[in-house]
Design an enzyme around this catalytic site. Sequence first.
Site, mmCIF file in Angstrom:
data_model
loop_
_atom_site.group_PDB
_atom_site.id
_atom_site.type_symbol
_atom_site.label_atom_id
_atom_site.label_comp_id
_atom_site.label_asym_id
_atom_site.label_seq_id
_atom_site.Cartn_x
_atom_site.Cartn_y
_atom_site.Cartn_z
ATOM 1 N N CYS A 2 0.680 -1.232 0.130
ATOM 2 C CA CYS A 2 -0.150 -0.066 -0.042
ATOM 3 C C CYS A 2 0.876 1.459 0.013
ATOM 4 O O CYS A 2 1.955 1.174 0.563
ATOM 5 C CB CYS A 2 -0.945 0.043 1.216
ATOM 6 S SG CYS A 2 -1.925 -1.308 1.310
ATOM 7 N N ARG A 27 4.128 -0.502 -4.567
ATOM 8 C CA ARG A 27 3.835 -1.076 -3.183
ATOM 9 C C ARG A 27 2.640 -1.680 -3.205
ATOM 10 O O ARG A 27 2.187 -2.364 -2.243
ATOM 11 C CB ARG A 27 3.958 0.127 -2.324
ATOM 12 C CG ARG A 27 5.073 0.938 -2.173
ATOM 13 C CD ARG A 27 5.043 2.255 -1.370
ATOM 14 N NE ARG A 27 4.773 1.679 0.063
ATOM 15 C CZ ARG A 27 5.830 1.575 0.944
ATOM 16 N NH1 ARG A 27 6.944 1.838 0.681
ATOM 17 N NH2 ARG A 27 5.710 1.222 2.138
ATOM 18 N N TRP A 76 -2.621 -2.976 -1.778
ATOM 19 C CA TRP A 76 -2.463 -4.185 -1.830
ATOM 20 C C TRP A 76 -3.161 -5.014 -0.739
ATOM 21 O O TRP A 76 -3.011 -4.738 0.247
ATOM 22 C CB TRP A 76 -0.894 -4.534 -1.763
ATOM 23 C CG TRP A 76 -0.743 -6.102 -1.940
ATOM 24 C CD1 TRP A 76 -0.377 -6.821 -3.001
ATOM 25 C CD2 TRP A 76 -0.390 -7.238 -0.899
ATOM 26 N NE1 TRP A 76 -0.078 -8.025 -2.577
ATOM 27 C CE2 TRP A 76 -0.118 -8.192 -1.354
ATOM 28 C CE3 TRP A 76 -0.954 -7.229 0.717
ATOM 29 C CZ2 TRP A 76 -0.103 -9.540 -1.015
ATOM 30 C CZ3 TRP A 76 -0.502 -8.371 1.109
ATOM 31 C CH2 TRP A 76 -0.152 -9.271 0.419
ATOM 32 N N ASN A 100 -2.068 2.085 5.599
ATOM 33 C CA ASN A 100 -1.091 0.921 5.157
ATOM 34 C C ASN A 100 -1.111 0.387 6.525
ATOM 35 O O ASN A 100 -0.740 0.960 7.541
ATOM 36 C CB ASN A 100 0.092 1.577 4.779
ATOM 37 C CG ASN A 100 1.173 0.833 4.479
ATOM 38 O OD1 ASN A 100 0.823 -0.247 4.114
ATOM 39 N ND2 ASN A 100 2.556 1.297 4.293
ATOM 40 N N GLY A 101 -0.832 -1.050 6.218
ATOM 41 C CA GLY A 101 -0.776 -1.914 7.463
ATOM 42 C C GLY A 101 -1.952 -2.617 7.984
ATOM 43 O O GLY A 101 -3.017 -2.698 7.034
ATOM 44 N N GLU A 480 17.484 -18.564 -6.747
ATOM 45 C CA GLU A 480 17.081 -17.107 -7.010
ATOM 46 C C GLU A 480 16.684 -17.221 -8.379
ATOM 47 O O GLU A 480 15.513 -16.496 -8.783
ATOM 48 C CB GLU A 480 18.300 -16.097 -6.743
ATOM 49 C CG GLU A 480 18.212 -14.894 -7.126
ATOM 50 C CD GLU A 480 17.312 -14.029 -6.686
ATOM 51 O OE1 GLU A 480 16.416 -14.312 -5.410
ATOM 52 O OE2 GLU A 480 16.770 -12.773 -6.679
ATOM 53 N N LYS A 484 12.846 -15.756 -9.447
ATOM 54 C CA LYS A 484 12.780 -14.605 -10.749
ATOM 55 C C LYS A 484 11.600 -15.138 -11.567
ATOM 56 O O LYS A 484 10.764 -14.551 -11.821
ATOM 57 C CB LYS A 484 13.815 -14.274 -11.113
ATOM 58 C CG LYS A 484 15.252 -13.817 -10.420
ATOM 59 C CD LYS A 484 14.819 -12.548 -9.685
ATOM 60 C CE LYS A 484 14.329 -12.737 -8.531
ATOM 61 N NZ LYS A 484 14.169 -11.633 -7.460
ATOM 62 N N GLU A 487 8.088 -15.655 -10.478
ATOM 63 C CA GLU A 487 7.422 -14.245 -9.887
ATOM 64 C C GLU A 487 6.815 -13.409 -11.165
ATOM 65 O O GLU A 487 5.858 -13.033 -10.832
ATOM 66 C CB GLU A 487 8.617 -13.657 -9.348
ATOM 67 C CG GLU A 487 7.915 -12.365 -8.548
ATOM 68 C CD GLU A 487 9.167 -11.802 -7.691
ATOM 69 O OE1 GLU A 487 10.389 -12.384 -7.723
ATOM 70 O OE2 GLU A 487 9.158 -10.520 -7.182
ATOM 71 N N HIS A 503 16.413 -38.932 -6.447
ATOM 72 C CA HIS A 503 15.857 -39.393 -5.288
ATOM 73 C C HIS A 503 14.187 -39.083 -5.060
ATOM 74 O O HIS A 503 13.516 -38.975 -4.154
ATOM 75 C CB HIS A 503 16.386 -38.667 -4.046
ATOM 76 C CG HIS A 503 17.752 -39.275 -3.884
ATOM 77 N ND1 HIS A 503 18.307 -40.501 -3.183
ATOM 78 C CD2 HIS A 503 18.828 -38.614 -4.067
ATOM 79 C CE1 HIS A 503 19.482 -40.735 -3.566
ATOM 80 N NE2 HIS A 503 19.967 -39.475 -4.034
ATOM 81 N N LYS A 602 5.731 -4.598 -3.534
ATOM 82 C CA LYS A 602 6.980 -4.769 -2.866
ATOM 83 C C LYS A 602 7.039 -4.303 -1.407
ATOM 84 O O LYS A 602 5.779 -3.726 -1.096
ATOM 85 C CB LYS A 602 7.684 -3.501 -3.745
ATOM 86 C CG LYS A 602 9.152 -3.452 -3.416
ATOM 87 C CD LYS A 602 9.915 -3.446 -4.579
ATOM 88 C CE LYS A 602 11.287 -3.537 -4.361
ATOM 89 N NZ LYS A 602 12.044 -4.869 -4.987
HETATM 90 C C1 F6R Z 1 11.584 -11.471 -5.104
HETATM 91 C C2 F6R Z 1 11.592 -10.182 -4.058
HETATM 92 C C3 F6R Z 1 10.946 -10.642 -2.714
HETATM 93 C C4 F6R Z 1 11.886 -9.790 -1.648
HETATM 94 C C5 F6R Z 1 11.419 -10.192 -0.235
HETATM 95 C C6 F6R Z 1 12.131 -9.459 0.725
HETATM 96 O O1 F6R Z 1 12.064 -10.730 -6.417
HETATM 97 O O2 F6R Z 1 11.819 -9.255 -4.276
HETATM 98 O O3 F6R Z 1 11.330 -11.934 -2.490
HETATM 99 O O4 F6R Z 1 13.422 -10.188 -1.642
HETATM 100 O O5 F6R Z 1 9.933 -9.760 -0.041
HETATM 101 O O6 F6R Z 1 11.883 -8.030 0.842
HETATM 102 P P1 F6R Z 1 13.088 -6.972 1.641
HETATM 103 O O7 F6R Z 1 14.436 -7.266 1.010
HETATM 104 O O8 F6R Z 1 12.405 -5.914 1.234
HETATM 105 O O9 F6R Z 1 12.811 -7.636 2.819
#
Ligand code: F6R
Length: 607
Positions: A2, A27, A76, A100-101, A480, A484, A487, A503, A602
Site C-alpha cells: 500500500c 507497493r 495491496w 497502510n498496515g 534465486e 525470478k 514471480e 531421489h 514490494k
Molecule cells: C523477489 C523479491 C522478494 C523480496 C522479499 C524481501 O524478487 O523481491 O522475494 O526479496 O520480499 O524483501 P526485502 O528485501 O524488502 O525485505
Amino acid sequence: MCGIVGYTGDKECADILVNGLRKLEYRGYDSAGIALFEGDRIRTVKAKGKINEGLAPRLAQQPHFSASAGIGHTRWATHGEPSDINSHPIGNGRVSIVHNGIIENYRKIKEFLTEHGYGFESETDTEAVAKLLDYNYNGDPLDAIIKTVADLEGAYALGIIFREHKNMIYAVRKESPLIVGQGDGEMFIGSDVTAIIEHTDKYYLMEPGEIAEISKDGATFYDIHRNIIEKELQTADWDVSAAEKGGFAHFMLKEIHEQPDALKKTIHPRIKDGMPDFSECGLTDEKLNGYRHIYIIGCGSAMHAGIVGKYIIESLARTPVIVDMASEFRYRNPLLSKDDLVVVISQSGETADTLEALKLSNKIGADTLAIVNVVGSSIAREAKMVMYTLAGPEISVCSTKAYMVQTAFMYLLAFRVAYARGEISEQETKQLIAELNEIPDKVQKCIDSQEQYQKVAARLMSADSLLYIGRGLDYALSMEGSLKLKEISYIHSESYAAGELKHGTISLIEEGMPVIAVATQHDLYKKTVSNVKEVKSRGAMVVFICGEDMEPAENDIDCPVYLPSARDMLMPLVAVVPLQLIAYYTAVLKNCDVDHPRNLAKSVTVE
Ligand code: F6R
C-alpha cells in the site's frame, strides 16, 4: 504494501496525487483512490484495478472540479478483496482516511461502533479506524486522533482529512513508514521519497508513535500526549531520475543495468587499504572472532543472498552459519544465544517478518547487524549495527540489483570473518578483494550479451513447468533464478540440488521439459554434467549456464549460455545476471506485467 500520498498547497491537487500514486504503485496495485477538499465537502474518487485501468479513467469521467489538498492511496489487499468499495480513501463524508498496515483489533472496534449506531460498507479493517475517528471527533482533530490511536492494535500508517478542517492533512505512524515532504508553500505526505521527489527532496521521517498536523506552510509533530516534537529536516540523496524508467521498457530492466554501478557503490566505501572494513558499524575483528554462530535471516531474494553467504562464510571462515526465512525463524524458538551474530538482510527495511525476527534476536541478546537498502527504515533502526547497501531505490517488485548488492555484502563479510578468525591471511584477503573489484565489469559483460538470454526465453515461454539444477553455490544461486522466473512469468519452477534429483524429482522429467543447469564450479562441474546427461536422456530440453573457460558436453545441451570467468567462489555474482534476464525476457514474451506481477507488492509490511 500500500502506498500513501497527500498534498496541500496552491496547485491542483488531483494530478499531484495521481502522479505520486503512480510512483508508489510498486507497493500495491489492486485499487487506488483519492479524496480531496472540494468546496465544503470531501470528494472521493476510487476504483478497482491499476491506476491506468481504474482510477485514471474514472477521474477523467468526473465533471470538472478544483481542489488544492487531499490524500491518495494505492492498495495491496489484506482485508477484503480488491473492489471499488474496499479501495481507500475510506470515510463517511466528515472524515476520510488512507491506511497502510493492519489493524489487528478491528473486529472489536467494529462491534463497539455498531453498538453505537455505525454501519459498515466495506470488508476492510480501515473502515473501523475511519469510523472510530468520527466517533471520537468533537471538533478537535488532534484530540480525535490521539483517542483513536490509543485504541488501535497493529502496525500502520494513516493519512487523514477532516471536512471541517479544510486543506489540513493529518498523518500518523505506528511502524509502517511515512514521511512528510516540505516544499515551498506546499507540503506532502508519502509512504516513501519516490512519491514526492519530483516536487521536493526535503522531508521529515516520521517515527513510530508520532502524529503530524500539516498545512501548506509547514508541519507540526506531536507525540501521543500532544507534546510537540522537534524534528530534523532530511534531504534525499538521489534525484528524480532514480525513480524514472529512463528510457528502459521496465524498471526491472533498468535495475538490472544499474547493477555494475550499484556493486561499485556498495563495495568501494567498505574497502580500506585493500581490506574489507566493517568499522562504520562497529563490527570489530574481536567481535567477529568471538561469535559462536552466525545466523542470516531474510525473506525471498534477501534470504537467497544469505544462502550464498552461508556457503562462502562456512567454506572460508569455518564458522557455522544458519540461514533462516524470517517467517520460520520467529516462530520456531531458535537456539540463539548472546554469543551469536544475527545478520538480517532486507532491501526495504520494512519486511514485517524480518523486522520481528530482528526484534526477537535483540530480545535474546544476540548481536544484530542489518544489511538494508532503505535509509532510516524500521529494520535499520531496530538493529544494533547497520550497514547500507547503496543500490538506490529499487522500484520493480522483482528484486535484482538489491539481491546483487546483498550478495556482494556477503562476500565482504565472509572475507572479514575469515581474516578475523585467522583462516585466511591479509594477503589472501586482499587478493579476494581485488577479484571482487573486478566483478562489476564482468556483470556488465553479461548484461551486454542479451541475445543468449532472449534465445533461451523463446524456448521457455511455452513451458508449464521447469527445473533449475545445480550443486553447491550453483544450487544456492538457482533458487534465486527459479524465484525470478515464477514471480514474473508465472511459469512454475523449482530449484533442485542436482545430486538430489534421482531421489524422486527426476520422475517429473518428460519430453521437452526445460531444465536449466547452472555449472560454474569447477570442482562440481563433472558431477553436474552427469546429472545433465540423466535428464537429457529422459527428454529434457537443457539450458546450460557455465563459465566461458568450461567445455560443455555439446550433445547434451540445447541452449548453452557462457559467462565471463571469475574465481569459482565469486561466480554467483556473475551468473545471476543471465538468470535475471532469462526470467525478464520470458515474462516479456508472455506479455506479463513485468514490474507489477500479479498478487504481489514490494515491501511486505504484513506477516
Ligand atoms: C523477489 C523479491 C522478494 C523480496 C522479499 C524481501 O524478487 O523481491 O522475494 O526479496 O520480499 O524483501 P526485502 O528485501 O524488502 O525485505
